[in-house]
Design an enzyme around this catalytic site. Structure first.
Site, mmCIF file in Angstrom:
data_model
loop_
_atom_site.group_PDB
_atom_site.id
_atom_site.type_symbol
_atom_site.label_atom_id
_atom_site.label_comp_id
_atom_site.label_asym_id
_atom_site.label_seq_id
_atom_site.Cartn_x
_atom_site.Cartn_y
_atom_site.Cartn_z
ATOM 1 C CE LYS A 12 1.090 32.594 2.987
ATOM 2 N NZ LYS A 12 0.552 31.448 3.758
ATOM 3 C CE1 TYR A 52 -2.983 29.857 0.122
ATOM 4 C CE2 TYR A 52 -3.718 32.057 0.704
ATOM 5 C CZ TYR A 52 -2.718 31.102 0.641
ATOM 6 O OH TYR A 52 -1.455 31.401 1.094
ATOM 7 C CG ASN A 115 2.405 30.121 6.719
ATOM 8 O OD1 ASN A 115 2.038 31.048 6.003
ATOM 9 N ND2 ASN A 115 1.995 28.883 6.543
ATOM 10 C CG HIS A 118 1.600 31.232 -1.682
ATOM 11 N ND1 HIS A 118 0.963 30.024 -1.559
ATOM 12 C CD2 HIS A 118 1.756 31.440 -3.017
ATOM 13 C CE1 HIS A 118 0.740 29.537 -2.781
ATOM 14 N NE2 HIS A 118 1.214 30.383 -3.674
ATOM 15 C CD GLU A 129 -0.232 29.591 -6.731
ATOM 16 O OE1 GLU A 129 0.994 29.831 -6.627
ATOM 17 O OE2 GLU A 129 -0.816 28.732 -6.039
HETATM 18 N N1 LIG Z 1 -5.310 28.088 10.813
HETATM 19 C C1 LIG Z 1 -4.833 27.149 9.995
HETATM 20 N N2 LIG Z 1 -4.307 27.539 8.842
HETATM 21 C C2 LIG Z 1 -3.826 26.595 8.029
HETATM 22 C C3 LIG Z 1 -3.862 25.203 8.337
HETATM 23 N N3 LIG Z 1 -3.308 24.508 7.306
HETATM 24 C C4 LIG Z 1 -2.950 25.437 6.411
HETATM 25 N N4 LIG Z 1 -3.276 26.682 6.844
HETATM 26 C C5 LIG Z 1 -3.044 27.945 6.160
HETATM 27 O O1 LIG Z 1 -3.406 27.803 4.791
HETATM 28 C C6 LIG Z 1 -2.297 28.087 3.957
HETATM 29 C C7 LIG Z 1 -2.363 27.207 2.751
HETATM 30 O O2 LIG Z 1 -2.175 25.861 3.146
HETATM 31 P P1 LIG Z 1 -1.317 24.874 2.240
HETATM 32 O O3 LIG Z 1 -1.431 25.282 0.815
HETATM 33 O O4 LIG Z 1 -1.677 23.488 2.612
HETATM 34 O O5 LIG Z 1 0.160 25.134 2.791
HETATM 35 P P2 LIG Z 1 1.409 25.741 2.049
HETATM 36 O O6 LIG Z 1 1.383 25.344 0.602
HETATM 37 O O7 LIG Z 1 2.631 25.421 2.837
HETATM 38 O O8 LIG Z 1 1.144 27.292 2.203
HETATM 39 P P3 LIG Z 1 0.938 28.355 1.049
HETATM 40 O O9 LIG Z 1 2.301 28.510 0.446
HETATM 41 O O10 LIG Z 1 0.439 29.587 1.741
HETATM 42 O O11 LIG Z 1 -0.050 27.803 0.050
HETATM 43 C C8 LIG Z 1 -1.076 27.870 4.858
HETATM 44 O O12 LIG Z 1 0.035 28.633 4.466
HETATM 45 C C9 LIG Z 1 -1.579 28.305 6.205
HETATM 46 O O13 LIG Z 1 -1.460 29.723 6.348
HETATM 47 C C10 LIG Z 1 -4.441 24.826 9.566
HETATM 48 O O14 LIG Z 1 -4.518 23.646 9.927
HETATM 49 N N5 LIG Z 1 -4.921 25.833 10.365
HETATM 50 MG MG LIG Z 2 -0.178 25.873 -0.703
#
Ligand SMILES: Nc1nc2c(ncn2[C@@H]2O[C@H](COP(=O)(O)OP(=O)(O)OP(=O)(O)O)[C@@H](O)[C@H]2O)c(=O)[nH]1
Ligand SMILES: [Mg+2]
Length: 136
Positions: A12, A52, A115, A118, A129
């Site tokens: 990212k 997303y 973070n 992805h 994807e």
């Molecule tokens: N600000 C904020 N961002 C969040 C939160 N939860 C998730 N995100 C963001 O949304 C992204 C997608 O969430 P998820 O798909 O649930 O998490 P993930 O699979 O570990 O992350 P990805 O690999 O990026 O998809 C995360 O990587 C975070 O950057 C939250 O509570 N607050």
């Molecule tokens: Mg995810």
């Protein structure tokens, strides 16, 4: 069971900005996974929202989209045995605060909204994807 499978991984904008591209690629290669396709690119809003889409109703959705379009990303297809779950384990928990040391997020991030990487959360997500980013 062992499956030879493909997954989608994206470094990212904060990962690219922190000069962690080589670090992430090195971890993938040293683990024995194979980088099948890779490109440096910038997401437009439409593509970010499509990627997303499952989070459309979340309160953090707008912040998430603005962050992921804020700079260049490195998108790639990675293959190997159980690649989907192996990459997820290497990435670590969504919230870097909870990610174990030794994982990418556990070593390089502290903030859930930035973070580093992805990774697809399932084989179905990987397929979707990879189609979105690489059209195959
Ligand atoms: N600000 C904020 N961002 C969040 C939160 N939860 C998730 N995100 C963001 O949304 C992204 C997608 O969430 P998820 O798909 O649930 O998490 P993930 O699979 O570990 O992350 P990805 O690999 O990026 O998809 C995360 O990587 C975070 O950057 C939250 O509570 N607050
Ligand atoms: Mg995810």
């Amino acid at each position: 069971m062992i499956f030879l499978e493909k997954t989608f991984l994206m470094i990212k904008p904060d990962g690219v900005g922190k000069k962690l591209v080589g670090e992430v690629l090195g971890r993938i290669e040293r683990r024995g996974l194979v980088i099948e396709e890779m490109k440096l690119m910038r997401l437009d809003k439409e593509m970010a929202e499509e990627h997303y889409a499952q989070h459309r109703d979340q309160p953090f959705f707008d912040d998430l989209i603005n962050y992921v379009i804020s700079g260049a990303v490195v998108a790639m297809v990675v293959s190997g045995k159980n690649a989907v779950s192996v990459i997820r384990k290497m990435i670590g928990a969504t919230n870097p605060f909870e990610a174990e040391p030794g994982t990418i997020r556990g070593d390089f991030a502290l903030d859930v909204s930035e973070n580093i990487v992805h990774g697809s959360d399932s084989a179905e997500s990987a397929k979707r994807e990879i189609l979105l980013f690489f059209g195959e």
